[in-house]
Design a protein around this motif. Structure first.
Motif, PDB file in Angstrom:
ATOM      1  N   TRP A 124      -6.018 122.904   5.268  1.00 15.70           N
ATOM      2  CA  TRP A 124      -5.430 123.894   4.351  1.00 15.70           C
ATOM      3  C   TRP A 124      -4.119 124.444   4.891  1.00 15.70           C
ATOM      4  O   TRP A 124      -3.288 124.937   4.136  1.00 15.70           O
ATOM      5  CB  TRP A 124      -6.382 125.072   4.172  1.00 15.70           C
ATOM      6  N   ASP A 125      -3.953 124.430   6.196  1.00 14.98           N
ATOM      7  CA  ASP A 125      -2.819 125.126   6.810  1.00 14.98           C
ATOM      8  C   ASP A 125      -1.834 124.172   7.477  1.00 14.98           C
ATOM      9  O   ASP A 125      -1.089 124.568   8.372  1.00 14.98           O
ATOM     10  CB  ASP A 125      -3.337 126.116   7.872  1.00 14.98           C
ATOM     11  N   MET A 126      -1.829 122.921   7.073  1.00 11.89           N
ATOM     12  CA  MET A 126      -1.011 121.934   7.769  1.00 11.89           C
ATOM     13  C   MET A 126       0.481 122.127   7.482  1.00 11.89           C
ATOM     14  O   MET A 126       0.878 122.425   6.369  1.00 11.89           O
ATOM     15  CB  MET A 126      -1.442 120.547   7.320  1.00 11.89           C
ATOM     16  N   SER A 127       1.312 121.951   8.524  1.00 13.42           N
ATOM     17  CA  SER A 127       2.757 122.120   8.328  1.00 13.42           C
ATOM     18  C   SER A 127       3.503 120.877   8.821  1.00 13.42           C
ATOM     19  O   SER A 127       2.930 120.025   9.517  1.00 13.42           O
ATOM     20  CB  SER A 127       3.245 123.353   9.081  1.00 13.42           C
ATOM     21  N   LEU A 128       4.787 120.792   8.466  1.00 14.37           N
ATOM     22  CA  LEU A 128       5.604 119.616   8.778  1.00 14.37           C
ATOM     23  C   LEU A 128       5.511 119.203  10.245  1.00 14.37           C
ATOM     24  O   LEU A 128       5.382 118.030  10.573  1.00 14.37           O
ATOM     25  CB  LEU A 128       7.091 119.892   8.483  1.00 14.37           C
ATOM     26  N   GLU A 129       5.566 120.210  11.127  1.00 18.42           N
ATOM     27  CA  GLU A 129       5.587 119.886  12.560  1.00 18.42           C
ATOM     28  C   GLU A 129       4.228 119.445  13.102  1.00 18.42           C
ATOM     29  O   GLU A 129       4.150 118.918  14.216  1.00 18.42           O
ATOM     30  CB  GLU A 129       6.171 121.039  13.402  1.00 18.42           C
ATOM     31  N   ASP A 130       3.162 119.633  12.302  1.00 18.14           N
ATOM     32  CA  ASP A 130       1.847 119.139  12.733  1.00 18.14           C
ATOM     33  C   ASP A 130       1.715 117.619  12.573  1.00 18.14           C
ATOM     34  O   ASP A 130       0.911 116.980  13.242  1.00 18.14           O
ATOM     35  CB  ASP A 130       0.727 119.792  11.902  1.00 18.14           C
ATOM     36  N   ILE A 131       2.486 117.050  11.649  1.00 16.30           N
ATOM     37  CA  ILE A 131       2.373 115.620  11.343  1.00 16.30           C
ATOM     38  C   ILE A 131       2.817 114.805  12.566  1.00 16.30           C
ATOM     39  O   ILE A 131       3.761 115.176  13.264  1.00 16.30           O
ATOM     40  CB  ILE A 131       3.251 115.256  10.121  1.00 16.30           C
ATOM     41  N   VAL A 132       2.117 113.691  12.809  1.00 16.19           N
ATOM     42  CA  VAL A 132       2.371 112.895  14.016  1.00 16.19           C
ATOM     43  C   VAL A 132       3.054 111.569  13.656  1.00 16.19           C
ATOM     44  O   VAL A 132       2.570 110.835  12.794  1.00 16.19           O
ATOM     45  CB  VAL A 132       1.041 112.581  14.762  1.00 16.19           C
ATOM     46  N   GLN A 133       4.145 111.308  14.334  1.00 16.35           N
ATOM     47  CA  GLN A 133       4.811 110.017  14.136  1.00 16.35           C
ATOM     48  C   GLN A 133       4.157 108.965  15.036  1.00 16.35           C
ATOM     49  O   GLN A 133       3.899 109.225  16.212  1.00 16.35           O
ATOM     50  CB  GLN A 133       6.299 110.140  14.507  1.00 16.35           C
ATOM     51  N   ILE A 134       3.892 107.791  14.462  1.00 16.13           N
ATOM     52  CA  ILE A 134       3.370 106.660  15.244  1.00 16.13           C
ATOM     53  C   ILE A 134       4.421 105.556  15.190  1.00 16.13           C
ATOM     54  O   ILE A 134       4.838 105.134  14.109  1.00 16.13           O
ATOM     55  CB  ILE A 134       2.035 106.123  14.651  1.00 16.13           C
ATOM     56  N   SER A 150      -1.722 109.302   5.545  1.00 11.04           N
ATOM     57  CA  SER A 150      -0.604 108.687   6.266  1.00 11.04           C
ATOM     58  C   SER A 150       0.352 108.025   5.285  1.00 11.04           C
ATOM     59  O   SER A 150      -0.023 107.719   4.152  1.00 11.04           O
ATOM     60  CB  SER A 150      -1.108 107.662   7.280  1.00 11.04           C
ATOM     61  N   MET A 151       1.583 107.831   5.736  1.00 11.84           N
ATOM     62  CA  MET A 151       2.590 107.104   4.955  1.00 11.84           C
ATOM     63  C   MET A 151       3.328 106.167   5.883  1.00 11.84           C
ATOM     64  O   MET A 151       3.758 106.572   6.971  1.00 11.84           O
ATOM     65  CB  MET A 151       3.622 108.077   4.374  1.00 11.84           C
ATOM     66  N   ARG A 152       3.492 104.917   5.429  1.00 17.45           N
ATOM     67  CA  ARG A 152       4.305 103.985   6.194  1.00 17.45           C
ATOM     68  C   ARG A 152       5.737 104.519   6.184  1.00 17.45           C
ATOM     69  O   ARG A 152       6.218 105.021   5.158  1.00 17.45           O
ATOM     70  CB  ARG A 152       4.264 102.605   5.529  1.00 17.45           C
ATOM     71  N   TRP A 153       6.366 104.422   7.330  1.00 14.74           N
ATOM     72  CA  TRP A 153       7.725 104.950   7.397  1.00 14.74           C
ATOM     73  C   TRP A 153       8.727 103.801   7.533  1.00 14.74           C
ATOM     74  O   TRP A 153       9.665 103.660   6.751  1.00 14.74           O
ATOM     75  CB  TRP A 153       7.822 105.946   8.561  1.00 14.74           C
ATOM     76  N   LYS A 154       8.496 102.918   8.515  1.00 13.08           N
ATOM     77  CA  LYS A 154       9.425 101.820   8.762  1.00 13.08           C
ATOM     78  C   LYS A 154       8.609 100.680   9.359  1.00 13.08           C
ATOM     79  O   LYS A 154       7.815 100.919  10.272  1.00 13.08           O
ATOM     80  CB  LYS A 154      10.484 102.282   9.764  1.00 13.08           C
ATOM     81  N   ASP A 155       8.772  99.455   8.859  1.00  9.53           N
ATOM     82  CA  ASP A 155       7.958  98.330   9.336  1.00  9.53           C
ATOM     83  C   ASP A 155       6.483  98.745   9.375  1.00  9.53           C
ATOM     84  O   ASP A 155       5.989  99.238   8.395  1.00  9.53           O
ATOM     85  CB  ASP A 155       8.453  97.838  10.709  1.00  9.53           C
ATOM     86  N   ASN A 156       5.831  98.578  10.528  1.00 10.08           N
ATOM     87  CA  ASN A 156       4.427  98.999  10.603  1.00 10.08           C
ATOM     88  C   ASN A 156       4.272 100.368  11.244  1.00 10.08           C
ATOM     89  O   ASN A 156       3.181 100.736  11.677  1.00 10.08           O
ATOM     90  CB  ASN A 156       3.594  97.948  11.356  1.00 10.08           C
ATOM     91  N   ASP A 157       5.356 101.123  11.325  1.00 13.04           N
ATOM     92  CA  ASP A 157       5.294 102.482  11.863  1.00 13.04           C
ATOM     93  C   ASP A 157       4.997 103.460  10.724  1.00 13.04           C
ATOM     94  O   ASP A 157       5.380 103.221   9.583  1.00 13.04           O
ATOM     95  CB  ASP A 157       6.615 102.851  12.540  1.00 13.04           C
ATOM     96  N   PHE A 158       4.318 104.559  11.071  1.00 14.07           N
ATOM     97  CA  PHE A 158       3.900 105.483  10.012  1.00 14.07           C
ATOM     98  C   PHE A 158       3.781 106.914  10.527  1.00 14.07           C
ATOM     99  O   PHE A 158       3.868 107.167  11.724  1.00 14.07           O
ATOM    100  CB  PHE A 158       2.573 105.009   9.394  1.00 14.07           C
ATOM    101  N   LEU A 159       3.606 107.803   9.579  1.00 12.57           N
ATOM    102  CA  LEU A 159       3.353 109.217   9.892  1.00 12.57           C
ATOM    103  C   LEU A 159       1.922 109.511   9.484  1.00 12.57           C
ATOM    104  O   LEU A 159       1.455 109.031   8.448  1.00 12.57           O
ATOM    105  CB  LEU A 159       4.298 110.109   9.092  1.00 12.57           C
ATOM    106  N   ILE A 160       1.234 110.335  10.289  1.00  8.77           N
ATOM    107  CA  ILE A 160      -0.183 110.584  10.005  1.00  8.77           C
ATOM    108  C   ILE A 160      -0.539 112.028  10.347  1.00  8.77           C
ATOM    109  O   ILE A 160       0.090 112.652  11.220  1.00  8.77           O
ATOM    110  CB  ILE A 160      -1.077 109.570  10.766  1.00  8.77           C
ATOM    111  N   THR A 161      -1.553 112.539   9.653  1.00  7.10           N
ATOM    112  CA  THR A 161      -1.992 113.922   9.921  1.00  7.10           C
ATOM    113  C   THR A 161      -2.713 113.998  11.280  1.00  7.10           C
ATOM    114  O   THR A 161      -3.284 113.006  11.730  1.00  7.10           O
ATOM    115  CB  THR A 161      -2.918 114.414   8.795  1.00  7.10           C
ATOM    116  N   PRO A 162      -2.689 115.169  11.914  1.00  8.81           N
ATOM    117  CA  PRO A 162      -3.302 115.326  13.240  1.00  8.81           C
ATOM    118  C   PRO A 162      -4.804 115.582  13.152  1.00  8.81           C
ATOM    119  O   PRO A 162      -5.347 115.777  12.070  1.00  8.81           O
ATOM    120  CB  PRO A 162      -2.601 116.573  13.776  1.00  8.81           C
ATOM    121  N   THR A 163      -5.431 115.617  14.301  1.00  7.88           N
ATOM    122  CA  THR A 163      -6.834 116.007  14.368  1.00  7.88           C
ATOM    123  C   THR A 163      -6.881 117.497  14.757  1.00  7.88           C
ATOM    124  O   THR A 163      -5.926 118.026  15.316  1.00  7.88           O
ATOM    125  CB  THR A 163      -7.572 115.086  15.372  1.00  7.88           C
TER     126      THR A 163
END
Ligand code: ZN
Length: 429
Positions: free
Chosen positions: A273-283, A255-268
């Motif tokens: 091996w095959d993860m793409s930009l649109e798989d990442i989840v914004q929180i 995960s990476m912090r994006w803004k304040d305590n909001d972040f982007l994180i990988t999905p379940t």
């Protein structure tokens, strides 16, 4: 980067995965073979005696349902047992056979690795079968292997030979193969520094129960350039971690912090091996991006960001040498290697289950250390920039490897407290 396996020709799937297996050191140039059975009942298979390091899609053979062979080479000499597995198990659509070193170690001492060594492995691999030795390439070998698959196994150890795995598709078979070899490596490395401890089935069930804790969905998700840029960084680090053996298909969260305590994180449930930009989840504000399921460890990441303003990226993963410490409850003493200590300081270990939300335990999230090991589960590494955090992970894994390898040479000698204080003054104050 994303792979929709249904839209990828079997030839291309096979060449992609065999080269991945070769690069990860899980097959030799000559050994190992992969097949896929398609909707017509035709079997696509790697050729016999062709370099696994440079296999091309045009090298893949098709053995038609009626036995006709199409292609410029001979099919793999182990083709008989691939065919026998498909005949025994219509639910299996892809088969991987190889001689990865750690699983071969088990096969030559005639043991089956216990997958209760790591939280998700039992679920990924299923129960493991055991096929008695038969002549490689023989129909007899095909028979004993098919016999094991008929019992319901999807993963089988081949006595004095290697392993064979089946899956609902090639991604599924690869995930099982990679995880079984990971378990074998972790048990072997752990045995060099202590005695591996295994989880109970109940502890494993508790791990899977966590999935129920799902965040509410947000109505609308906005994607700003900085947000998209971070998605790319996350995907690149996930890919690199897989390539370096620091993450597997079935486990690992970045995960990476994006803004304040909001972040982007990988999905379940997406192969790492095959993860793409649109798989990442914004929180954002405690809500998840619509229609996506973030990692079950999302709450840990949220709490770490809430409590530690200097932490801007987190990697939670399993790597074999760090997990050797995690499964034996051995202390990973980084004071043996001064430059590792400067980066990592001391690496604490917490009990299995501390990372479950329903235990509501704060050991991990308050005053979080650069690296921390969760018993029989994972390592959590935190830092500012994601590349720096990845480097900490590599440093930790290398240090763990040196200590495991050194264990057979003699007793390791850490630097003393005065020398540690000297490091602290020069580099950390
Ligand atoms: Zn073989």
């Amino acid at each position: 980067m994303s792979k929709n396996i249904k839209l990828e020709h079997p030839r291309d799937q096979i060449t992609r995965i065999i080269s991945r297996i070769y690069k990860r050191g899980m097959t030799t140039t000559s050994g190992g073979n992969i097949s896929i059975i398609d909707e017509h009942g035709d079997i696509w298979v790697t050729p016999s005696a062709i370099d696994k390091g440079s296999l091309r899609a045009s090298d893949i053979i098709c053995v038609k349902k009626d036995g006709t062979v199409v292609g410029k080479h001979k099919p793999s000499s182990e083709f008989p047992f691939h065919k026998a597995i498909y005949e025994a198990r219509p639910d299996i659509k892809s088969v991987i056979h190889a001689h990865p070193p750690a699983l071969v170690s088990f096969s030559i001492v005639r043991k089956i690795p216990n997958t209760n060594i790591i939280s998700q492995a039992k679920h990924v691999c299923g129960p493991i079968g055991y096929a008695k030795y038969e002549l490689p390439g023989s129909n007899k070998l095909g028979d004993v292997i098919a016999e094991e698959f008929k019992k319901g196994f999807k993963a089988v150890i081949m006595e004095n030979h290697g392993t064979v795995l089946g899956g609902s598709d090639l991604t599924d078979a690869f995930e099982r193969f990679e995880m079984l070899e990971f378990c074998a490596r972790t048990i072997l490395y752990g045995s060099q520094i202590g005695t591996p401890n295994y989880l109970t089935d109940e502890q494993i069930d508790n791990f899977h129960k966590q999935a129920a804790h799902i965040l509410p969905e947000m109505e609308l998700t906005e994607h700003y350039p900085e947000e998209v840029e971070r998605r790319l960084q996350i995907c690149k680090i996930v890919q690199r971690s897989c390539e370096q053996g620091l993450m597997t298909s079935s486990y690992g969260t970045v995960s990476m912090r994006w803004k304040d305590n909001d972040f982007l994180i990988t999905p379940t449930n997406v192969s790492r091996w095959d993860m793409s930009l649109e798989d990442i989840v914004q929180i954002k504000d405690g809500k998840r991006e619509k229609g996506k399921t973030p990692s079950r460890a999302t709450w840990i990441h949220q709490e770490i960001y809430n409590n530690n303003p200097d932490v801007n990226s987190i990697i939670m993963t399993q790597s074999p040498y760090l997990m050797a410490f995690g499964v034996t409850n051995s202390y990973l003493n980084v004071r043996t290697i001064p430059e590792s200590w400067i980066f990592l300081q001391d690496i604490p270990m917490v009990k299995y289950g501390t990372h479950f939300k329903f235990n509501n335990n704060s050991d991990i999230v308050e005053n979080c250390t650069t690296a921390l090991i969760i018993e029989n589960d994972s390592v959590i590494v935190t830092g500012d920039k994601l590349l720096q955090t990845f480097d900490y992970l590599e440093v930790a894994e290398f240090s763990a490897k040196s200590i495991v390898l050194g264990a057979s040479l003699g007793e390791m000698v850490p630097i003393n407290d005065d020398q540690v204080e000297e490091l602290r003054e020069k580099f950390l104050s």
